[in-house]
Design a protein around this motif. Sequence first.
Motif, PDB file in Angstrom:
ATOM      1  N   LYS A 148      -6.876  -2.494  -5.524  1.00 54.55           N
ATOM      2  CA  LYS A 148      -8.205  -3.116  -5.570  1.00 54.55           C
ATOM      3  C   LYS A 148      -8.254  -4.214  -6.627  1.00 54.55           C
ATOM      4  N   ARG A 203      -4.776   3.143  -5.597  1.00 55.23           N
ATOM      5  CA  ARG A 203      -5.908   2.415  -4.984  1.00 55.23           C
ATOM      6  C   ARG A 203      -6.559   1.473  -5.981  1.00 55.23           C
ATOM      7  N   ILE A 211       0.856  -1.193   0.000  1.00 54.98           N
ATOM      8  CA  ILE A 211       0.000   0.000   0.000  1.00 54.98           C
ATOM      9  C   ILE A 211       0.893   1.244   0.000  1.00 54.98           C
TER      10      ILE A 211
END
Length: 108
Positions: A32, A28, A16
Motif C-alpha cells: 500500500k 499489505r 504481491i
Amino acid sequence: MKDAPVEMGKGPVITIVDSSGRGLIASRKVVKWLKDSADTHGIPVQMEVGSGGTTDATAIHLTKGGIPSTTVSIPTRYIHSPVEVLDTEDIEAGVKLLVAALKQKPAL
C-alpha cells in the motif's frame, strides 16, 4: 509463447506474491505504501502475483517475527541471457518510485 504477467514499458513491478505462494507473501502495508506513493506522484506501476522463482525478500519476510517486505522489480525478457531486454523508462520510474516512497512516511 507463455503469457507474461507484466509488460515492459508500463512501469516497475510491485510483487504481491511470488513462487505461487511458496515464496514471498508481501506485506499489505508495504504494498500500500509503494502503491500510494506511485499514485500520488503519477508513477506507473504494475502489480504481480508470480508463479516463477523467488528472491531474498522471502528470507527477509520470514526472519524472526517477520520483516514487512516486498520487491520492486523491472520487467525484462530473456532474463539471465546475453540478450536480456528491458525498457530504460521502467528503470527510471522504479528509481522515482523508491525515492517518492522514501520521502513519504510509511504507515507500517
